[in-house]
Design a protein around this motif. Structure first.
Motif, short mmCIF file in Angstrom:
data_model
loop_
_atom_site.label_atom_id
_atom_site.label_comp_id
_atom_site.label_asym_id
_atom_site.label_seq_id
_atom_site.Cartn_x
_atom_site.Cartn_y
_atom_site.Cartn_z
N SER A 92 13.52 -1.78 -4.10
CA SER A 92 12.33 -2.02 -2.54
C SER A 92 11.88 -0.89 -3.23
O SER A 92 12.27 0.84 -3.72
CB SER A 92 13.45 -1.74 -1.72
OG SER A 92 14.03 -0.71 -1.98
N GLU A 93 10.92 -0.62 -2.27
CA GLU A 93 9.23 0.28 -2.60
C GLU A 93 8.78 0.56 -1.49
O GLU A 93 8.50 -0.46 -0.82
CB GLU A 93 9.06 0.28 -4.17
CG GLU A 93 8.21 -0.50 -4.54
CD GLU A 93 7.58 -0.57 -5.53
OE1 GLU A 93 6.71 0.89 -5.95
OE2 GLU A 93 7.06 -1.66 -6.63
N ASP A 94 7.83 1.15 -0.94
CA ASP A 94 7.87 1.54 0.13
C ASP A 94 6.40 3.23 0.08
O ASP A 94 6.47 3.97 -0.77
CB ASP A 94 8.24 1.51 1.27
CG ASP A 94 9.14 2.90 1.71
OD1 ASP A 94 8.34 3.72 0.50
OD2 ASP A 94 9.75 3.05 3.12
N TYR A 95 5.66 2.62 0.88
CA TYR A 95 4.85 4.22 1.51
C TYR A 95 4.80 3.97 2.86
O TYR A 95 4.78 2.72 3.47
CB TYR A 95 3.12 4.33 0.52
CG TYR A 95 2.58 3.88 1.00
CD1 TYR A 95 1.85 3.39 3.08
CD2 TYR A 95 1.94 2.31 0.29
CE1 TYR A 95 0.67 2.03 2.68
CE2 TYR A 95 1.12 1.67 0.46
CZ TYR A 95 0.49 1.78 2.18
OH TYR A 95 -0.26 0.42 2.37
N LYS A 96 4.41 5.33 3.34
CA LYS A 96 4.25 4.74 4.85
C LYS A 96 3.29 6.00 5.33
O LYS A 96 2.93 6.99 4.74
CB LYS A 96 5.53 5.89 5.45
CG LYS A 96 7.28 5.31 5.13
CD LYS A 96 7.64 6.02 6.11
CE LYS A 96 9.68 5.29 6.04
NZ LYS A 96 9.27 4.84 4.37
N TYR A 97 2.24 5.92 6.35
CA TYR A 97 1.11 6.20 6.89
C TYR A 97 1.63 6.54 8.54
O TYR A 97 1.67 6.03 9.12
CB TYR A 97 0.57 5.48 6.01
CG TYR A 97 -1.10 5.41 7.10
CD1 TYR A 97 -2.09 6.58 6.33
CD2 TYR A 97 -1.96 5.66 7.97
CE1 TYR A 97 -3.26 7.11 6.90
CE2 TYR A 97 -2.81 4.82 8.68
CZ TYR A 97 -3.69 6.01 8.25
OH TYR A 97 -5.12 6.19 8.41
N ASN A 98 0.55 7.94 8.54
CA ASN A 98 0.62 8.47 9.35
C ASN A 98 1.98 9.27 10.30
O ASN A 98 2.46 9.00 11.32
CB ASN A 98 0.17 7.44 10.96
CG ASN A 98 -0.56 8.64 12.16
OD1 ASN A 98 -0.47 9.58 11.68
ND2 ASN A 98 -0.23 8.04 13.07
N ILE A 99 2.64 9.97 9.27
CA ILE A 99 3.86 9.81 8.67
C ILE A 99 4.09 11.19 9.33
O ILE A 99 3.40 12.54 9.05
CB ILE A 99 4.60 9.38 8.05
CG1 ILE A 99 6.43 9.57 8.21
CG2 ILE A 99 4.49 10.43 6.96
CD1 ILE A 99 7.07 8.19 8.89
#
Length: 233
Positions: free
Chosen positions: A182-189
């Motif tokens: 699993s991998e991700d990015y987060k925006y406006n965090i």
């Protein structure tokens, strides 16, 4: 976009998520067809388990707000649970979504867009495995006024590879669903929250410095975008 005087935007207004579907209905599953050694019925069953896992890990308030992972963990193969519990204890895991205690979700449902794919492959030890990959952008609206589009929306884009072995070829405790990657990015965090494993919107007063990932713009909402980004928390 320059905000107009006294203009207040709805949670998703002016963002790509305005056109996304809401909640669990937006989790799109392909038709279950025979794939490798897995029958159409087996594939359909495993796809249903994956959808249940996405709902439990990304939409269920027991995880989002209360941090109760029991329902999610129960969906995994028994031998997979210990490793998954360990990952859930890590701050920067890309497996479940949790809301920071200092923020409150809006009443609007989260919106999402993405795809689910299926293929027969092999694990690192060469054993046949049915791999179901989910790649979704999740847009979470938070309470509070927005004078700019998306100001109170946190975007989570993740890709998770779920694996299923042939039940007759593994021990009973290994039969069922595994999380292989699993991998991700987060925006406006908010980085302070993100570094502890939680989400809440970025606010200049609470998180001095540039908004992480501001160069992404609307592309942050694109599920086909690479998860490899710079300038995050």
């Amino acid at each position: 976009m320059t905000p107009a005087a006294n203009r207040v935007f709805g949670p998703f207004e002016g963002t790509p998520a305005e056109k996304f579907a809401e909640g669990a209905n937006a989790i799109v599953l392909p038709k279950g067809v025979k794939t490798g050694a897995w029958s159409a019925d087996e594939v359909s069953h495993d796809l249903g388990t994956v959808k249940s896992a996405l709902i439990a890990s990304h939409l269920d308030h027991r995880v989002l707000v209360s941090g109760d992972f029991a329902g999610f963990l129960a969906l995994l193969a028994p031998d997979s649970r210990a490793e998954s519990k360990k990952r859930l204890a890590e701050a920067k895991q890309a497996l479940v979504v949790r809301v920071d205690a200092g923020a409150t979700l809006a009443k609007d449902q989260p919106r999402l867009s993405g795809v689910t794919t299926v293929k027969a492959t092999k694990d690192d030890d060469g054993r046949p495995i049915l791999q179901i990959t989910t790649n979704y952008v999740w847009a979470y609206p938070f309470q509070g006024q927005s004078i700019r589009p998306g100001e109170r929306v946190v975007v989570v884009h993740d890709e998770i590879r779920w694996g299923f072995y042939q039940a007759e070829k593994v021990t009973r405790s290994s039969a069922g669903m595994w999380v292989n990657r699993s991998e991700d990015y987060k925006y406006n965090i908010d980085c302070g929250a993100a570094n502890k494993g939680f989400i809440k919107p970025y606010t200049p007063m609470a998180d001095p410095g540039p908004n992480p990932g501001t160069d992404l713009g609307d592309s942050a909402y694109d599920p086909t975008r690479s998860l490899d980004i710079r300038g995050g928390c």
